[in-house]
Design a protein around this motif. Structure first.
Motif, PDB file in Angstrom:
ATOM      1  N   ARG A   4     -27.413  10.073 -26.403  1.00 34.22           N
ATOM      2  CA  ARG A   4     -27.442   8.652 -26.063  1.00 34.22           C
ATOM      3  C   ARG A   4     -29.004   7.975 -25.610  1.00 34.22           C
ATOM      4  N   ALA A  54     -31.168   5.448 -27.806  1.00 28.12           N
ATOM      5  CA  ALA A  54     -31.772   4.260 -27.246  1.00 28.12           C
ATOM      6  C   ALA A  54     -33.263   4.012 -27.522  1.00 28.12           C
ATOM      7  N   GLU A  75     -29.684  -3.151 -28.314  1.00 28.53           N
ATOM      8  CA  GLU A  75     -28.935  -3.547 -27.114  1.00 28.53           C
ATOM      9  C   GLU A  75     -27.901  -2.737 -26.977  1.00 28.53           C
ATOM     10  N   GLN A  76     -27.083  -2.459 -28.071  1.00 24.42           N
ATOM     11  CA  GLN A  76     -26.027  -1.588 -28.074  1.00 24.42           C
ATOM     12  C   GLN A  76     -26.280   0.028 -27.623  1.00 24.42           C
ATOM     13  N   LEU A 128     -28.802   0.874 -25.760  1.00 23.87           N
ATOM     14  CA  LEU A 128     -28.977   0.717 -24.393  1.00 23.87           C
ATOM     15  C   LEU A 128     -27.671   0.991 -23.523  1.00 23.87           C
ATOM     16  N   ALA A 129     -27.105  -0.195 -24.027  1.00 21.12           N
ATOM     17  CA  ALA A 129     -25.673   0.069 -23.203  1.00 21.12           C
ATOM     18  C   ALA A 129     -24.866   1.445 -23.348  1.00 21.12           C
ATOM     19  N   ASP A 130     -24.770   1.844 -24.660  1.00 20.12           N
ATOM     20  CA  ASP A 130     -24.055   2.997 -24.587  1.00 20.12           C
ATOM     21  C   ASP A 130     -24.699   4.412 -23.859  1.00 20.12           C
ATOM     22  N   GLY A 144     -26.129   3.586 -20.809  1.00 15.03           N
ATOM     23  CA  GLY A 144     -25.900   3.497 -19.472  1.00 15.03           C
ATOM     24  C   GLY A 144     -27.395   2.637 -19.316  1.00 15.03           C
ATOM     25  N   SER A 193     -28.691  -0.634 -19.752  1.00 16.89           N
ATOM     26  CA  SER A 193     -28.745  -1.971 -19.635  1.00 16.89           C
ATOM     27  C   SER A 193     -28.930  -2.339 -18.345  1.00 16.89           C
ATOM     28  N   GLY A 194     -30.023  -3.336 -18.006  1.00 16.88           N
ATOM     29  CA  GLY A 194     -30.210  -3.664 -16.928  1.00 16.88           C
ATOM     30  C   GLY A 194     -31.081  -2.877 -16.103  1.00 16.88           C
TER      31      GLY A 194
END
Length: 76
Positions: free
Chosen positions: A9, A13, A49-50, A52-54, A56, A58-59
């Protein structure tokens, strides 16, 4: 230089971010005065964006960019 070992993942990213970066660079490269796009293609941005979210991430830009530099030092 130490080699970073990324999870699948995290690697996804980083690859999505690099595709986004190259897309933006390609859009803005060109002769002076040429028209430039007003936005980044939504699909390319959404993919990054997805991913990065997948992963973990994001932010958590500091961790992501540290990981990016260790995996692909020729990039930003």
């Amino acid at each position: 230089m130490p080699t970073a070992v990324l999870t699948d993942r995290e690697r996804t990213a980083v690859q999505a971010y690099l595709r986004l970066l190259h897309t933006v660079r390609a859009a803005f490269d060109g002769p002076p005065g040429a028209s430039r796009p007003s936005v980044v293609p939504p699909a390319v941005l959404a993919e990054a964006e997805q991913a990065l979210a997948d992963a973990g991430l994001s932010g958590n830009e500091e961790v992501f960019f540290r990981m990016l530099r260790s995996w692909c030092p020729a990039e930003p």
